[in-house]
Design an enzyme around this catalytic site. Structure first.
Site, short mmCIF file in Angstrom:
data_model
loop_
_atom_site.label_atom_id
_atom_site.label_comp_id
_atom_site.label_asym_id
_atom_site.label_seq_id
_atom_site.Cartn_x
_atom_site.Cartn_y
_atom_site.Cartn_z
N SER A 184 -8.86 -10.17 0.71
CA SER A 184 -8.33 -8.83 0.61
C SER A 184 -9.31 -8.20 -0.53
O SER A 184 -10.42 -7.96 -0.24
CB SER A 184 -6.84 -8.77 0.43
OG SER A 184 -6.48 -7.38 0.69
N HIS A 188 -2.63 -4.59 5.11
CA HIS A 188 -3.14 -5.05 6.31
C HIS A 188 -2.01 -5.03 7.23
O HIS A 188 -1.69 -5.93 8.20
CB HIS A 188 -3.32 -6.48 6.10
CG HIS A 188 -4.46 -6.87 5.01
ND1 HIS A 188 -5.75 -6.66 5.26
CD2 HIS A 188 -4.34 -7.31 3.87
CE1 HIS A 188 -6.35 -6.78 4.01
NE2 HIS A 188 -5.41 -7.31 3.17
#
Length: 314
Positions: A99, A207
């Protein structure tokens, strides 16, 4: 332990802890210069956030993202500085970041300058923080259930409310979304036989569709980012594949805030590429702990280890 074939990996939000990168800062003039430049660029007290702020306050997204990025890239700076001192080079087979850590990986691979990455990460943190204030959200790790099972639980609750946010191992899956929906999935997971469910200490639904407003505002920055062909292949979060193609890397960044992180696929790709050792570049050992559940102990190493750099000497 020595190796010349390794993948270098960087964690994302959640890896923070008081004192991160402080030892590197005290030892390395290069790292001190890095902090000086980043503090001027962001107008954030990054030394105070990294070294002296408690972990709960460090979790604030608009602080956390530039701070964790900076602590991670400090480890890379210190490692390359040590190699230069010894007169050796030992580049990784590939690099990856989970990420937020993907931006650290892009810098380590030479695809993005440190200065440009600081700007992107600073703005990314601000936009995601603003989105979280508007929409709320939560995240949880489910351990002991495979991704297809978790995806089924998500469908039962509703894709518009909760999503699979990351697949960190064969039975380590992160879900993200509205608070009540995440709680619902956690309860269903326990009834389905999950070994453990852990709500993450983060008031954010990364996300997931709740990040759509942030992703839309971040898109022009991704389009304008001065990406260049990396020296080292970069493992892409949204596909798990290795790439040195600038257009492919940029397309991955455009999907980054909304799509799940296919971390386990990234690790498999790294090992298939010949990386015998998966190296957690830090800060801390967050990724090491995740990876050691599913990989042999001698396949995982952390730069935070006292012999962190020595283990990577060719």
């Amino acid at each position: 332990m020595t190796t010349s074939r390794y993948a270098l990996l960087f964690p994302g939000q959640g890896a923070q802890f008081p004192g991160m990168a402080e030892r590197l800062h005290d030892l390395s003039p290069t790292v001190r210069d890095l902090f000086d430049a980043a503090e001027r660029q962001t107008s954030l007290p990054l030394r105070r956030i990294c070294f002296h702020t408690d972990r709960i306050d460090q979790a604030r997204t608009d602080w956390n993202q530039p701070a964790v990025f900076l602590a991670g890239i400090a480890g890379w700076y210190a490692l390359t500085e040590e190699w230069e001192r010894r007169g050796v080079t030992n580049p990784p087979v590939c690099v990856a970041g989970h990420s937020l850590g993907h931006f650290t990986a892009l810098v380590a691979a030479g695809a993005l300058s440190t200065s440009d990455a600081v700007d992107l990460v600073r703005r990314r943190g601000e936009l995601m923080h603003a989105a979280s204030l508007t929409s709320g959200g939560a995240m949880a790790t489910l351990v002991g259930l495979a991704e297809p099972t978790v995806a089924g639980l998500v469908r039962e609750v509703g894709h518009d409310a909760v999503s699979v946010a990351a697949v960190n191992g064969p039975d380590q899956v992160v879900v993200s979304g509205a608070d009540a929906a995440v709680t619902d999935v956690m309860d269903r997971a326990l009834r389905a036989g999950a070994e453990r469910v852990v709500r993450l200490a983060i008031a954010l639904a990364a996300h997931s569709p709740l990040m759509a407003p942030a992703a839309e505002r971040f898109a022009p920055l991704v389009s304008a980012a001065a990406l260049r062909e990396p020296r080292t292949p970069v493992l892409l979060n949204t596909t798990g594949r290795a790439s040195r193609d600038v257009a492919e890397i940029r397309a991955d960044l455009h999907r980054h805030m909304l799509a799940p992180v296919l971390w386990w696929r990234c690790l498999q790709t790294a090992r298939e590429a010949g990386a015998h050792l998966l190296v957690d570049g830090g800060p801390g050992r967050t990724l090491s702990k995740v990876m050691r559940r599913d990989l042999p102990a001698d396949a995982v190493h952390s730069l935070d280890h006292p012999r962190g750099a020595e283990a990577l000497l060719p």
